[in-house]
Design a protein around this motif. Sequence first.
Motif, PDB file in Angstrom:
ATOM      1  N   GLY A 117      50.173  51.093  57.648  1.00 16.23           N
ATOM      2  CA  GLY A 117      49.491  49.930  57.128  1.00 16.23           C
ATOM      3  C   GLY A 117      50.819  49.057  56.542  1.00 16.23           C
ATOM      4  N   THR A 118      51.954  49.487  56.870  1.00 12.09           N
ATOM      5  CA  THR A 118      53.083  48.628  56.406  1.00 12.09           C
ATOM      6  C   THR A 118      53.100  47.321  56.944  1.00 12.09           C
ATOM      7  OG1 THR A 118      54.639  50.613  56.035  1.00 12.09           O
ATOM      8  CG2 THR A 118      55.579  48.418  56.526  1.00 12.09           C
ATOM      9  N   ALA A 119      53.005  46.843  58.146  1.00 13.33           N
ATOM     10  CA  ALA A 119      52.837  45.737  58.960  1.00 13.33           C
ATOM     11  C   ALA A 119      51.877  44.856  58.128  1.00 13.33           C
ATOM     12  CB  ALA A 119      52.703  45.684  60.529  1.00 13.33           C
ATOM     13  N   ASP A 120      50.487  45.382  58.017  1.00  8.87           N
ATOM     14  CA  ASP A 120      49.579  44.437  57.653  1.00  8.87           C
ATOM     15  C   ASP A 120      49.750  44.071  56.269  1.00  8.87           C
ATOM     16  OD1 ASP A 120      48.066  44.581  59.929  1.00  8.87           O
ATOM     17  OD2 ASP A 120      46.697  46.303  59.458  1.00  8.87           O
ATOM     18  N   ARG A 121      50.374  44.990  55.258  1.00 12.89           N
ATOM     19  CA  ARG A 121      50.626  44.590  53.805  1.00 12.89           C
ATOM     20  C   ARG A 121      52.073  43.579  53.941  1.00 12.89           C
ATOM     21  NH1 ARG A 121      49.762  50.378  53.462  1.00 12.89           N
ATOM     22  NH2 ARG A 121      52.200  50.771  53.582  1.00 12.89           N
ATOM     23  N   ILE A 122      52.883  43.642  54.733  1.00 14.10           N
ATOM     24  CA  ILE A 122      53.767  42.718  54.700  1.00 14.10           C
ATOM     25  C   ILE A 122      53.178  41.435  55.158  1.00 14.10           C
ATOM     26  CG2 ILE A 122      55.942  41.956  55.810  1.00 14.10           C
ATOM     27  CD1 ILE A 122      56.929  44.978  56.070  1.00 14.10           C
ATOM     28  N   ALA A 123      52.436  41.390  56.163  1.00  9.46           N
ATOM     29  CA  ALA A 123      51.944  40.131  56.582  1.00  9.46           C
ATOM     30  C   ALA A 123      51.006  39.446  55.446  1.00  9.46           C
ATOM     31  CB  ALA A 123      51.158  40.549  57.908  1.00  9.46           C
ATOM     32  N   LYS A 124      50.232  40.247  54.973  1.00 11.63           N
ATOM     33  CA  LYS A 124      49.234  39.743  54.047  1.00 11.63           C
ATOM     34  C   LYS A 124      50.261  39.180  52.599  1.00 11.63           C
ATOM     35  CE  LYS A 124      45.303  42.474  54.762  1.00 11.63           C
ATOM     36  NZ  LYS A 124      44.415  43.524  54.403  1.00 11.63           N
ATOM     37  N   LYS A 125      51.328  40.199  52.417  1.00 15.94           N
ATOM     38  CA  LYS A 125      52.401  39.509  51.230  1.00 15.94           C
ATOM     39  C   LYS A 125      53.067  38.106  51.685  1.00 15.94           C
ATOM     40  CE  LYS A 125      56.130  40.786  48.212  1.00 15.94           C
ATOM     41  NZ  LYS A 125      56.665  39.479  48.263  1.00 15.94           N
ATOM     42  N   ALA A 126      53.371  37.818  53.082  1.00 15.27           N
ATOM     43  CA  ALA A 126      53.937  36.774  53.327  1.00 15.27           C
ATOM     44  C   ALA A 126      52.916  35.621  53.190  1.00 15.27           C
ATOM     45  CB  ALA A 126      54.542  36.775  54.644  1.00 15.27           C
ATOM     46  N   GLU A 127      51.586  35.871  53.891  1.00 12.12           N
ATOM     47  CA  GLU A 127      50.572  34.726  53.615  1.00 12.12           C
ATOM     48  C   GLU A 127      50.499  34.572  52.087  1.00 12.12           C
ATOM     49  OE1 GLU A 127      45.902  34.234  54.717  1.00 12.12           O
ATOM     50  OE2 GLU A 127      46.883  36.150  55.236  1.00 12.12           O
ATOM     51  N   GLN A 128      50.212  35.355  51.417  1.00  8.61           N
ATOM     52  CA  GLN A 128      50.011  35.051  49.833  1.00  8.61           C
ATOM     53  C   GLN A 128      51.216  34.557  49.276  1.00  8.61           C
ATOM     54  OE1 GLN A 128      47.080  35.854  48.164  1.00  8.61           O
ATOM     55  NE2 GLN A 128      48.027  34.279  46.636  1.00  8.61           N
ATOM     56  N   ASP A 129      52.466  34.825  49.491  1.00  5.51           N
ATOM     57  CA  ASP A 129      53.617  34.172  49.205  1.00  5.51           C
ATOM     58  C   ASP A 129      53.512  32.489  49.470  1.00  5.51           C
ATOM     59  OD1 ASP A 129      54.548  36.354  47.964  1.00  5.51           O
ATOM     60  OD2 ASP A 129      56.048  36.833  49.599  1.00  5.51           O
ATOM     61  N   ALA A 130      53.210  32.104  50.751  1.00  5.97           N
ATOM     62  CA  ALA A 130      53.119  30.842  51.182  1.00  5.97           C
ATOM     63  C   ALA A 130      52.073  30.253  50.716  1.00  5.97           C
ATOM     64  CB  ALA A 130      52.725  30.926  52.745  1.00  5.97           C
ATOM     65  N   ILE A 131      51.003  30.848  50.259  1.00  4.83           N
ATOM     66  CA  ILE A 131      49.859  30.141  49.363  1.00  4.83           C
ATOM     67  C   ILE A 131      50.292  29.977  48.209  1.00  4.83           C
ATOM     68  CG2 ILE A 131      47.633  30.319  48.202  1.00  4.83           C
ATOM     69  CD1 ILE A 131      46.618  32.237  50.824  1.00  4.83           C
ATOM     70  N   ASN A 132      51.043  30.737  47.449  1.00  3.22           N
ATOM     71  CA  ASN A 132      51.429  30.553  46.093  1.00  3.22           C
ATOM     72  C   ASN A 132      52.563  29.324  46.178  1.00  3.22           C
ATOM     73  OD1 ASN A 132      49.825  32.554  45.084  1.00  3.22           O
ATOM     74  ND2 ASN A 132      51.431  34.210  45.368  1.00  3.22           N
ATOM     75  N   ALA A 133      53.532  29.625  47.104  1.00  3.30           N
ATOM     76  CA  ALA A 133      54.240  28.327  47.008  1.00  3.30           C
ATOM     77  C   ALA A 133      53.690  26.989  47.111  1.00  3.30           C
ATOM     78  CB  ALA A 133      55.511  28.685  48.296  1.00  3.30           C
ATOM     79  N   ALA A 134      52.706  26.779  48.088  1.00  3.55           N
ATOM     80  CA  ALA A 134      52.013  25.588  48.166  1.00  3.55           C
ATOM     81  C   ALA A 134      51.424  25.386  46.889  1.00  3.55           C
ATOM     82  CB  ALA A 134      51.043  25.879  49.277  1.00  3.55           C
ATOM     83  N   GLU A 135      50.844  26.177  46.308  1.00  5.39           N
ATOM     84  CA  GLU A 135      50.213  25.635  45.009  1.00  5.39           C
ATOM     85  C   GLU A 135      51.247  25.452  43.843  1.00  5.39           C
ATOM     86  OE1 GLU A 135      48.074  29.414  44.239  1.00  5.39           O
ATOM     87  OE2 GLU A 135      45.970  28.914  45.483  1.00  5.39           O
ATOM     88  N   ALA A 136      52.234  26.072  44.000  1.00  2.00           N
ATOM     89  CA  ALA A 136      53.296  25.721  43.077  1.00  2.00           C
ATOM     90  C   ALA A 136      53.843  24.413  43.257  1.00  2.00           C
ATOM     91  CB  ALA A 136      54.363  26.835  43.063  1.00  2.00           C
ATOM     92  N   THR A 137      54.008  23.946  44.386  1.00  2.00           N
ATOM     93  CA  THR A 137      54.354  22.676  44.864  1.00  2.00           C
ATOM     94  C   THR A 137      53.572  21.633  44.373  1.00  2.00           C
ATOM     95  OG1 THR A 137      55.508  23.407  46.691  1.00  2.00           O
ATOM     96  CG2 THR A 137      54.971  20.974  46.877  1.00  2.00           C
ATOM     97  N   VAL A 138      51.871  21.833  44.581  1.00  2.00           N
ATOM     98  CA  VAL A 138      51.156  20.864  44.041  1.00  2.00           C
ATOM     99  C   VAL A 138      50.857  20.831  42.717  1.00  2.00           C
ATOM    100  CG1 VAL A 138      48.623  20.777  43.828  1.00  2.00           C
ATOM    101  CG2 VAL A 138      49.341  21.409  46.190  1.00  2.00           C
ATOM    102  N   ARG A 139      51.033  21.983  41.870  1.00  2.00           N
ATOM    103  CA  ARG A 139      51.329  21.930  40.345  1.00  2.00           C
ATOM    104  C   ARG A 139      52.331  21.268  40.024  1.00  2.00           C
ATOM    105  NH1 ARG A 139      49.934  27.557  41.000  1.00  2.00           N
ATOM    106  NH2 ARG A 139      52.063  28.178  40.693  1.00  2.00           N
ATOM    107  N   ALA A 140      53.553  21.211  40.482  1.00  3.39           N
ATOM    108  CA  ALA A 140      54.765  20.462  40.185  1.00  3.39           C
ATOM    109  C   ALA A 140      54.427  19.035  40.217  1.00  3.39           C
ATOM    110  CB  ALA A 140      55.804  21.060  40.960  1.00  3.39           C
ATOM    111  N   ALA A 141      53.864  18.825  41.355  1.00  2.00           N
ATOM    112  CA  ALA A 141      53.491  17.474  41.895  1.00  2.00           C
ATOM    113  C   ALA A 141      52.615  16.887  40.593  1.00  2.00           C
ATOM    114  CB  ALA A 141      52.923  17.002  43.162  1.00  2.00           C
ATOM    115  N   ARG A 142      51.664  17.431  40.421  1.00  4.04           N
ATOM    116  CA  ARG A 142      50.558  17.214  39.278  1.00  4.04           C
ATOM    117  C   ARG A 142      51.143  17.009  38.128  1.00  4.04           C
ATOM    118  NH1 ARG A 142      46.603  14.057  38.117  1.00  4.04           N
ATOM    119  NH2 ARG A 142      45.102  14.795  36.875  1.00  4.04           N
ATOM    120  N   GLU A 143      52.219  17.901  37.687  1.00  3.33           N
ATOM    121  CA  GLU A 143      52.720  17.791  36.246  1.00  3.33           C
ATOM    122  C   GLU A 143      53.723  16.617  36.365  1.00  3.33           C
ATOM    123  OE1 GLU A 143      55.081  21.254  35.996  1.00  3.33           O
ATOM    124  OE2 GLU A 143      53.163  22.803  35.373  1.00  3.33           O
TER     125      GLU A 143
END
Length: 272
Positions: A179-205
């Motif tokens: 299950g390693t490959a799937d977990r790493i891929a999901k984490k990378a996807e979630q990290d990308a989402i978190n980074a995008a949300e952080a960018t939006v929050r920073a712009a809003r602030e």
Amino acid sequence: MNTTAAATQANVTAATIRTWCRKGVIAATKQAGRWNIDPASLARRIEIGARMSSPSTRYTVTEGTNQYGTTTYTVTRTDGTPAGYGPDKDSAITDFVFLKEEQAETGAAILNALPSGYYVRKHEVRYHRSSINQNHWVWRLAGGDANDPQDVRGDRPLDANKDEAVEYLVRCATQHAAGTADRIAKKAEQDAINAAEATVRAAREAQLAEAHRTKGPLATPRQVDFILQLLARRERTGEGGGFFYGPTDRAGIEEMSKADASTYITSLKGDY
């Protein structure tokens, strides 16, 4: 699969197969006094046996004597390299010295059979409740891909049957690796989402900071929520009017000054 067929496939005696069944080394159920063996479990056991008897064995047991003259058994590497079992050079087997030969043999067998990147440590399980009499030692599974967000799990008592300990820990490591490959891929996807949300929050602030700079104190969270409730009520009832008009979405309301938000509330309520 019955014991005769299993013994032929594994190249062992039927008595050995029955022992494996009783000790849980292979998955089997007993019906009418006869063992019914799971073929997949037997195949895993055969694979483990092949690894353990392979000439590429990396770990073996050497006999020695400690400072008190007591015979000791140490897990060492057969290729002459440092006896490291982890992914780095700091993971040398400094504590894989035993007074029981069986424990050392089990440790070497586990290390030889595990998939690449996995290893075991000799770990002391500590109990803090007075109802537990004493601590005990286990083989603790570790390792895997350093980028995997999920640690591998698996323990077996230090005095566990060698074949059972090897089978269980190899199964845990194999399942984790699958299950390693799937977990790493999901984490990378979630990290990308978190980074995008952080960018939006920073712009809003930044937007709100600029609004505060030009307008002074902004609408409070309580004012924002109340205005949204009043607007929703107007939409349901069809009512309208008022002497003050403002934004109808949360983002716009948040950028209002505190004074304008108060006036907006008064207008929406009709308290004038």
